[in-house]
Design a protein around this motif. Structure first.
Motif, PDB file in Angstrom:
ATOM      1  N   MET A  45       0.838  -1.265  -0.211  1.00  0.00           N
ATOM      2  CA  MET A  45      -0.039  -0.038   0.008  1.00  0.00           C
ATOM      3  C   MET A  45       0.905   1.236   0.099  1.00  0.00           C
ATOM      4  O   MET A  45       0.365   2.312  -0.601  1.00  0.00           O
ATOM      5  CB  MET A  45      -1.198  -0.092   1.251  1.00  0.00           C
ATOM      6  CG  MET A  45      -1.971   1.188   1.215  1.00  0.00           C
ATOM      7  SD  MET A  45      -3.011   0.743   0.112  1.00  0.00           S
ATOM      8  CE  MET A  45      -4.207   2.280   0.000  1.00  0.00           C
ATOM      9  N   ARG A  46       1.983   1.129   0.838  1.00  0.00           N
ATOM     10  CA  ARG A  46       3.046   2.545   0.806  1.00  0.00           C
ATOM     11  C   ARG A  46       3.473   2.674  -0.695  1.00  0.00           C
ATOM     12  O   ARG A  46       3.795   3.862  -1.038  1.00  0.00           O
ATOM     13  CB  ARG A  46       4.031   2.106   1.968  1.00  0.00           C
ATOM     14  CG  ARG A  46       3.547   2.263   3.242  1.00  0.00           C
ATOM     15  CD  ARG A  46       4.650   2.109   4.239  1.00  0.00           C
ATOM     16  NE  ARG A  46       5.388   3.161   4.335  1.00  0.00           N
ATOM     17  CZ  ARG A  46       6.487   3.237   5.004  1.00  0.00           C
ATOM     18  NH1 ARG A  46       7.005   2.512   5.870  1.00  0.00           N
ATOM     19  NH2 ARG A  46       7.350   4.516   4.921  1.00  0.00           N
ATOM     20  N   LEU A  47       3.822   1.453  -1.283  1.00  0.00           N
ATOM     21  CA  LEU A  47       4.343   1.729  -2.576  1.00  0.00           C
ATOM     22  C   LEU A  47       3.512   2.505  -3.714  1.00  0.00           C
ATOM     23  O   LEU A  47       3.771   3.388  -4.506  1.00  0.00           O
ATOM     24  CB  LEU A  47       4.649   0.327  -3.196  1.00  0.00           C
ATOM     25  CG  LEU A  47       5.260   0.331  -4.558  1.00  0.00           C
ATOM     26  CD1 LEU A  47       6.646   1.144  -4.588  1.00  0.00           C
ATOM     27  CD2 LEU A  47       5.471  -0.954  -5.008  1.00  0.00           C
ATOM     28  N   VAL A  48       2.118   2.002  -3.534  1.00  0.00           N
ATOM     29  CA  VAL A  48       0.810   2.712  -4.194  1.00  0.00           C
ATOM     30  C   VAL A  48       1.108   4.377  -3.825  1.00  0.00           C
ATOM     31  O   VAL A  48       1.021   5.195  -4.803  1.00  0.00           O
ATOM     32  CB  VAL A  48      -0.349   1.931  -4.139  1.00  0.00           C
ATOM     33  CG1 VAL A  48      -1.398   2.624  -4.906  1.00  0.00           C
ATOM     34  CG2 VAL A  48      -0.205   0.431  -4.516  1.00  0.00           C
ATOM     35  N   VAL A  49       1.112   4.485  -2.764  1.00  0.00           N
ATOM     36  CA  VAL A  49       1.030   5.911  -2.410  1.00  0.00           C
ATOM     37  C   VAL A  49       2.084   6.732  -2.525  1.00  0.00           C
ATOM     38  O   VAL A  49       1.883   7.807  -3.117  1.00  0.00           O
ATOM     39  CB  VAL A  49       0.699   6.015  -0.789  1.00  0.00           C
ATOM     40  CG1 VAL A  49       0.932   7.478  -0.073  1.00  0.00           C
ATOM     41  CG2 VAL A  49      -0.653   5.353  -0.455  1.00  0.00           C
ATOM     42  N   TRP A  50       3.249   6.111  -2.567  1.00  0.00           N
ATOM     43  CA  TRP A  50       4.613   6.754  -2.935  1.00  0.00           C
ATOM     44  C   TRP A  50       4.516   7.004  -4.656  1.00  0.00           C
ATOM     45  O   TRP A  50       4.872   8.070  -4.846  1.00  0.00           O
ATOM     46  CB  TRP A  50       5.679   5.990  -2.435  1.00  0.00           C
ATOM     47  CG  TRP A  50       7.102   6.603  -2.846  1.00  0.00           C
ATOM     48  CD1 TRP A  50       7.629   7.477  -2.058  1.00  0.00           C
ATOM     49  CD2 TRP A  50       7.817   6.422  -4.073  1.00  0.00           C
ATOM     50  NE1 TRP A  50       8.771   8.048  -2.644  1.00  0.00           N
ATOM     51  CE2 TRP A  50       8.751   7.283  -3.840  1.00  0.00           C
ATOM     52  CE3 TRP A  50       7.677   5.691  -5.307  1.00  0.00           C
ATOM     53  CZ2 TRP A  50       9.730   7.490  -4.955  1.00  0.00           C
ATOM     54  CZ3 TRP A  50       8.572   5.870  -6.273  1.00  0.00           C
ATOM     55  CH2 TRP A  50       9.815   6.645  -5.933  1.00  0.00           C
ATOM     56  N   ASN A  51       4.120   6.058  -5.079  1.00  0.00           N
ATOM     57  CA  ASN A  51       4.067   5.974  -6.695  1.00  0.00           C
ATOM     58  C   ASN A  51       2.880   7.022  -7.243  1.00  0.00           C
ATOM     59  O   ASN A  51       3.254   7.943  -8.095  1.00  0.00           O
ATOM     60  CB  ASN A  51       3.765   4.849  -7.371  1.00  0.00           C
ATOM     61  CG  ASN A  51       3.882   4.466  -8.740  1.00  0.00           C
ATOM     62  OD1 ASN A  51       4.596   5.554  -9.311  1.00  0.00           O
ATOM     63  ND2 ASN A  51       3.359   3.480  -9.396  1.00  0.00           N
ATOM     64  N   THR A  52       1.898   7.233  -6.551  1.00  0.00           N
ATOM     65  CA  THR A  52       0.917   8.482  -6.794  1.00  0.00           C
ATOM     66  C   THR A  52       1.579   9.851  -6.579  1.00  0.00           C
ATOM     67  O   THR A  52       1.214  10.622  -7.623  1.00  0.00           O
ATOM     68  CB  THR A  52      -0.255   8.013  -6.023  1.00  0.00           C
ATOM     69  OG1 THR A  52      -0.799   6.565  -6.285  1.00  0.00           O
ATOM     70  CG2 THR A  52      -1.415   8.879  -6.555  1.00  0.00           C
TER      71      THR A  52
END
Length: 100
Positions: free
Chosen positions: A1-8
């Motif tokens: 989930m943290r990867l998706v937020v960081w990518n966004t």
């Protein structure tokens, strides 16, 4: 989930920076050259065209002549000038090579 937020967040930051850079280039090109006839547009045939004039003359009932001069100028938006400059950079020149 943290990867998706960081990518966004990274994608938003990248797109914001890209649009800011493009807007700054357009703004700088439109304000720095004044009317678009600076030295960078010296060889540009369309930028150096004079306005088209139409002259209308009529005579009033009291014998006065009224002359109206209408001048049409082709004004190009900054984005069009930018795109034409980019296209001219990648365009091929058909002139023979100069001998230096």
């Amino acid at each position: 989930m943290r990867l998706v937020v960081w990518n966004t967040r990274a994608a938003l930051l990248y797109s914001l920076g890209s649009w800011t850079m493009l807007g700054a280039m357009i703004h700088y090109n439109s304000t720095s050259s004044g009317d678009g006839r600076g030295p960078e547009n010296e060889g540009d045939a369309q930028a150096n065209q004079a306005g088209r004039k139409e002259v209308f003359t009529r005579e009033t009932a009291l014998g006065f002549k009224v002359t109206t001069v209408v001048t049409y100028k082709d004004v190009q938006p900054p984005l069009t000038r930018l795109l034409r400059r980019v296209v001219s950079f990648f365009g091929f020149n058909d002139d023979p090579p100069s001998e230096k």
